[in-house]
Design an enzyme around this catalytic site. Sequence first.
Site, mmCIF file in Angstrom:
data_model
loop_
_atom_site.group_PDB
_atom_site.id
_atom_site.type_symbol
_atom_site.label_atom_id
_atom_site.label_comp_id
_atom_site.label_asym_id
_atom_site.label_seq_id
_atom_site.Cartn_x
_atom_site.Cartn_y
_atom_site.Cartn_z
ATOM 1 N N GLU A 71 0.817 -1.221 0.000
ATOM 2 C CA GLU A 71 0.000 0.000 0.000
ATOM 3 C C GLU A 71 0.846 1.264 0.000
ATOM 4 O O GLU A 71 0.618 2.179 -0.786
ATOM 5 C CB GLU A 71 -0.933 0.011 1.225
ATOM 6 N N ASP A 91 -0.788 -4.921 3.207
ATOM 7 C CA ASP A 91 -1.324 -3.715 3.841
ATOM 8 C C ASP A 91 -0.678 -3.686 5.229
ATOM 9 O O ASP A 91 -1.015 -4.493 6.101
ATOM 10 C CB ASP A 91 -2.852 -3.759 3.950
ATOM 11 N N ILE A 93 -0.706 -1.610 7.799
ATOM 12 C CA ILE A 93 -1.710 -1.410 8.856
ATOM 13 C C ILE A 93 -3.039 -1.176 8.145
ATOM 14 O O ILE A 93 -3.256 -0.121 7.539
ATOM 15 C CB ILE A 93 -1.412 -0.206 9.779
ATOM 16 N N ASP A 94 -3.908 -2.161 8.190
ATOM 17 C CA ASP A 94 -5.251 -1.964 7.649
ATOM 18 C C ASP A 94 -6.113 -1.485 8.816
ATOM 19 O O ASP A 94 -6.223 -2.163 9.841
ATOM 20 C CB ASP A 94 -5.807 -3.260 7.060
ATOM 21 N N THR A 96 -5.764 2.152 9.456
ATOM 22 C CA THR A 96 -4.801 3.166 9.934
ATOM 23 C C THR A 96 -5.498 4.232 10.781
ATOM 24 O O THR A 96 -4.961 4.674 11.804
ATOM 25 C CB THR A 96 -4.089 3.832 8.728
ATOM 26 N N ASP A 220 -6.177 -4.359 0.641
ATOM 27 C CA ASP A 220 -7.162 -4.464 1.732
ATOM 28 C C ASP A 220 -7.800 -5.855 1.763
ATOM 29 O O ASP A 220 -8.230 -6.317 2.822
ATOM 30 C CB ASP A 220 -8.303 -3.454 1.549
#
Length: 275
Positions: A71, A91, A93-94, A96, A220
Amino acid sequence: MTSAIDSYYEKALSVVKEAGKVIKNEQYNKTKAVDRKSCDIDLVTETDKAIEDLLIKTLSKEYPDHKFIGEESVADGKKVELTEAPTWIIDPIDGTLNFVHEFPHSCISLALFINKEPSIGIIYNPSLEQLFTAQKGKGAFYNGNKIEVSKQCDLKKALIMYELGTSRDHSKIDNVKKNFETLIGIVHGMRSTGSAALNMAMVALGGADAYFEFGTHIWDIAAGELIVTEAGGVIMDPSGGTIDRFSRRMLVASSKSLGDQLSANLTQFYPEPVD
Ligand code: IPD
């Protein structure tokens, strides 16, 4: 006998756990360096970048011929390319926005695609010690225990995950409102974790029955796809057709019949394909 995929999986799990320590260390009572991306609610922190860096450095050292879609690398201008080659989709940190607010629902989402199909999916929320894993053909697991979708087939009895998303575009907001308004008149309930990957994990776990969103990116949903399908669920386009992972449109459900009923009640939205 240990297969190549098994060893990729073990390596991936160990680096995800290491990255989880970084999240745990940075999440609470720490001032975060936050930047905005496409708008004021589309955020990135130093921790997102540090985790993506850690995952790419560790995995590329081990597997120099593997490719990456991350990402934050894409946000920095890297082209998204999914070829037949083994490709890790990250990702870091999905969720954020949750991370920035210290709301404990964010996770690392890591998938390995080979020949453009998912082979490994790992979703790890270190704050609540929630680990969802899958390998192609081997089932889906929550903290080591096998999981299955609910198999709910009736939309009227379903608990549906949805998201407000990270866009303030008026037509997108109108679409979110319209679908919410329609669905609350039909379903048992609507829920939202603030993380697309964790929403998918809830469907895999059987805690929720379906989830749809217009506006997601491949990073995601990449790990969640395998975890949901290995748990017995389906992934599709919200219009009812086959999923196009680059269309920024997704729907997962505990059964095809539920997915079709949900799809039939949705007002469709077609985000700009920015990948
Ligand atoms: C976002 C979250 C959010 C979803 C967005 C995603 P990020 O990911 O999953 O819940 O609504 O579509 O982009 O930006 O936190 O990695």
